[in-house]
Write a protein that holds these residues in place. Structure first.
Motif, mmCIF file in Angstrom:
data_model
loop_
_atom_site.group_PDB
_atom_site.id
_atom_site.type_symbol
_atom_site.label_atom_id
_atom_site.label_comp_id
_atom_site.label_asym_id
_atom_site.label_seq_id
_atom_site.Cartn_x
_atom_site.Cartn_y
_atom_site.Cartn_z
ATOM 1 N N GLY A 51 -5.620 -2.549 -6.693
ATOM 2 C CA GLY A 51 -6.197 -2.779 -5.366
ATOM 3 C C GLY A 51 -7.579 -3.415 -5.427
ATOM 4 O O GLY A 51 -8.331 -3.168 -6.358
ATOM 5 N N THR A 52 -7.893 -4.239 -4.410
ATOM 6 C CA THR A 52 -9.225 -4.851 -4.349
ATOM 7 C C THR A 52 -10.096 -4.163 -3.302
ATOM 8 O O THR A 52 -11.286 -4.413 -3.232
ATOM 9 C CB THR A 52 -9.131 -6.335 -3.950
ATOM 10 N N GLY A 53 -9.492 -3.332 -2.460
ATOM 11 C CA GLY A 53 -10.247 -2.719 -1.374
ATOM 12 C C GLY A 53 -10.407 -3.657 -0.188
ATOM 13 O O GLY A 53 -11.127 -3.365 0.761
ATOM 14 N N ASP A 55 5.229 6.248 5.083
ATOM 15 C CA ASP A 55 5.430 6.720 3.710
ATOM 16 C C ASP A 55 5.262 8.228 3.626
ATOM 17 O O ASP A 55 4.671 8.851 4.504
ATOM 18 C CB ASP A 55 4.482 5.995 2.740
ATOM 19 N N TYR A 84 -13.752 -0.501 1.402
ATOM 20 C CA TYR A 84 -13.690 0.946 1.631
ATOM 21 C C TYR A 84 -12.420 1.502 0.994
ATOM 22 O O TYR A 84 -11.321 1.040 1.255
ATOM 23 C CB TYR A 84 -13.708 1.267 3.124
ATOM 24 N N ARG A 85 -12.583 2.489 0.122
ATOM 25 C CA ARG A 85 -11.429 3.136 -0.496
ATOM 26 C C ARG A 85 -11.625 4.636 -0.453
ATOM 27 O O ARG A 85 -12.731 5.122 -0.648
ATOM 28 C CB ARG A 85 -11.317 2.747 -1.969
ATOM 29 N N VAL A 86 -10.537 5.355 -0.237
ATOM 30 C CA VAL A 86 -10.625 6.812 -0.232
ATOM 31 C C VAL A 86 -10.746 7.287 -1.680
ATOM 32 O O VAL A 86 -11.568 8.128 -2.008
ATOM 33 C CB VAL A 86 -9.383 7.438 0.431
ATOM 34 N N ASN A 125 0.834 -1.212 0.000
ATOM 35 C CA ASN A 125 0.000 0.000 0.000
ATOM 36 C C ASN A 125 0.866 1.257 0.000
ATOM 37 O O ASN A 125 0.618 2.183 -0.777
ATOM 38 C CB ASN A 125 -0.903 0.035 1.237
ATOM 39 N N ARG A 171 2.285 1.670 -3.415
ATOM 40 C CA ARG A 171 1.259 1.950 -4.421
ATOM 41 C C ARG A 171 0.701 3.364 -4.312
ATOM 42 O O ARG A 171 0.364 3.986 -5.308
ATOM 43 C CB ARG A 171 0.122 0.936 -4.332
ATOM 44 N N TYR A 172 0.564 3.873 -3.078
ATOM 45 C CA TYR A 172 -0.050 5.193 -2.930
ATOM 46 C C TYR A 172 0.965 6.331 -2.889
ATOM 47 O O TYR A 172 0.602 7.492 -2.919
ATOM 48 C CB TYR A 172 -0.977 5.219 -1.705
ATOM 49 N N LEU A 203 -11.004 2.621 7.110
ATOM 50 C CA LEU A 203 -10.100 2.016 6.126
ATOM 51 C C LEU A 203 -10.097 0.493 6.141
ATOM 52 O O LEU A 203 -9.843 -0.134 5.116
ATOM 53 C CB LEU A 203 -8.656 2.500 6.346
ATOM 54 N N SER A 216 -6.999 3.359 -6.437
ATOM 55 C CA SER A 216 -6.894 2.003 -5.918
ATOM 56 C C SER A 216 -6.925 0.977 -7.062
ATOM 57 O O SER A 216 -6.131 0.051 -7.114
ATOM 58 C CB SER A 216 -8.032 1.742 -4.929
ATOM 59 N N GLY A 233 -7.484 -5.278 1.175
ATOM 60 C CA GLY A 233 -6.177 -5.451 1.795
ATOM 61 C C GLY A 233 -6.151 -5.157 3.292
ATOM 62 O O GLY A 233 -5.716 -5.986 4.095
ATOM 63 N N LEU A 234 -6.643 -3.990 3.684
ATOM 64 C CA LEU A 234 -6.555 -3.616 5.101
ATOM 65 C C LEU A 234 -7.537 -4.420 5.958
ATOM 66 O O LEU A 234 -7.267 -4.651 7.141
ATOM 67 C CB LEU A 234 -6.765 -2.108 5.283
HETATM 68 P P1 ADP Z 1 -6.856 -1.095 -1.756
HETATM 69 O O1 ADP Z 1 -6.856 -2.409 -2.424
HETATM 70 O O2 ADP Z 1 -7.835 -0.129 -2.339
HETATM 71 O O3 ADP Z 1 -5.499 -0.523 -1.576
HETATM 72 P P2 ADP Z 1 -6.863 -1.427 1.135
HETATM 73 O O4 ADP Z 1 -7.863 -2.091 2.018
HETATM 74 O O5 ADP Z 1 -5.477 -1.943 1.154
HETATM 75 O O6 ADP Z 1 -7.485 -1.412 -0.309
HETATM 76 O O7 ADP Z 1 -6.811 0.117 1.524
HETATM 77 C C1 ADP Z 1 -8.040 0.843 1.664
HETATM 78 C C2 ADP Z 1 -7.845 2.282 1.248
HETATM 79 O O8 ADP Z 1 -6.981 2.938 2.172
HETATM 80 C C3 ADP Z 1 -7.169 2.469 -0.094
HETATM 81 O O9 ADP Z 1 -8.091 2.394 -1.160
HETATM 82 C C4 ADP Z 1 -6.562 3.860 0.040
HETATM 83 O O10 ADP Z 1 -7.530 4.831 -0.248
HETATM 84 C C5 ADP Z 1 -6.221 3.945 1.515
HETATM 85 N N1 ADP Z 1 -4.797 3.677 1.790
HETATM 86 C C6 ADP Z 1 -4.242 2.503 2.219
HETATM 87 N N2 ADP Z 1 -2.926 2.618 2.413
HETATM 88 C C7 ADP Z 1 -2.608 3.895 2.100
HETATM 89 C C8 ADP Z 1 -1.381 4.656 2.109
HETATM 90 N N3 ADP Z 1 -0.216 4.120 2.477
HETATM 91 N N4 ADP Z 1 -1.457 5.970 1.739
HETATM 92 C C9 ADP Z 1 -2.622 6.538 1.360
HETATM 93 N N5 ADP Z 1 -3.814 5.869 1.343
HETATM 94 C C10 ADP Z 1 -3.806 4.574 1.698
#
Ligand code: ADP
Length: 274
Positions: A223-225, A193, A211-213, A164, A167-168, A206, A218, A227-228
């Motif tokens: 991303g699958t949304g 980061d 849930y995605r911002v 993550n 990627r971000y 999150l 993503s 991960g977290l």
């Molecule tokens: P995704 O597959 O979309 O990355 P995650 O469950 O891993 O799904 O993360 C959820 C959301 O949290 C992401 O869509 C992103 O908006 C935000 N996010 C996660 N990690 C970071 C990061 N290191 N910096 C900024 N935003 C993040």
């Protein structure tokens, strides 16, 4: 629901009974609403790549394309299939995690090995996503220990936070991975980061599934949304805590804090320097 209703009926106070009953129904309704949301989300997430795939198939069937164009379409189709595969794998991982008991203290993995694997994967991902600028990546393990748990799960949680961060965070940015002992003896794996950061109102949500911002960012990076949500489940099963701190415009810090009970000193092999 059934069991709770029975216990409500034997409650002697009518006033309380109504209160308990309505609370029970609210919980059932909430669970049902969450399930519906989840099914709707899964369907949507699967339908999108399927629609794209079907479109490409139709194009290949109907248009006279030269070899180069065909190859380009096939590559895009492979990408969409891969995306669906990742999604289904993540869903299976989540359901397995939800349905199984906490791992025992029978398997131990060295933190240094887990972080080394993160480093391999992280460098690979960074050079794929930011081939020219790259990321300034750094890895450090202060006080190597062993963690009790499922090795593949521990690896997946740690790698996920790193992936993550990479990627971000745009190319040229900084990503720092650390392991250290906290003053109270717990162990902390942290990924910091210098990416875009996350607004405070999003942080508590999150770890919700899907849930995605920023949905498009993503998707772009695969991303699958989920991960977290997976990381949080793995942490919980290992008695660990997922901590998220972030400042918009400055960057984020995701950490997993492991309890003392799941840590032991790393054994040093003969002839090896600790
Ligand atoms: P995704 O597959 O979309 O990355 P995650 O469950 O891993 O799904 O993360 C959820 C959301 O949290 C992401 O869509 C992103 O908006 C935000 N996010 C996660 N990690 C970071 C990061 N290191 N910096 C900024 N935003 C993040």
């Amino acid at each position: 629901g059934q069991a709770m209703r029975l216990s409500v009926q034997v409650h002697p106070y009518a006033g309380n009974r109504r209160m308990l009953l309505s609370r029970d129904i609210t919980a059932v309704e909430q669970a049902e609403a969450m399930r519906r949301d989840f099914v709707a989300n899964v369907s949507h997430e699967i339908r999108t790549p399927l629609t794209v795939l079907a479109g490409f198939v139709e194009t290949l069937q109907n248009l006279p394309l030269d070899a180069e164009e065909r190859a380009r379409y096939l590559a895009l189709m492979a990408q969409q299939s891969h995306r669906m595969e990742t999604l289904v794998n993540d869903l299976l991982t989540l359901s397995r995690l939800e349905g199984s008991a906490a791992p025992t203290l029978s398997q131990w993995t060295r933190v240094r090995a887990l972080v080394a694997q993160c480093e391999d994967e992280g460098r690979g991902l960074s050079s794929r996503l930011a081939p020219s600028a790259g990321h300034r990546l750094s890895f450090s393990v202060e006080g190597d220990v062993e963690i009790a748990g499922v090795p593949t799960e521990l690896q997946s949680a740690m790698s996920n936070l790193l992936s993550n961060a990479i990627r971000y965070t745009p190319g040229g940015g900084e990503v720092t991975v650390t392991w250290r002992a906290l003053p109270d003896g717990r162990g902390e794996y942290a990924v910091r980061d210098s990416g875009p950061g996350i607004a405070a109102e999003h942080i508590p949500r999150l770890t919700e599934r899907f849930y995605r911002v920023d949905r498009s960012r993503s998707r772009e990076t695969g991303g699958t949304g989920l991960g977290l949500a997976i990381v949080k489940h793995i942490a919980q099963r290992h008695g660990a805590e997922l901590r998220i701190e972030s400042t918009l415009g400055t960057g984020s810090r995701f950490a997993i804090v492991f309890p003392v009970t799941r840590l032991r000193p790393a054994r040093v092999a003969a002839g090896q320097v600790a």
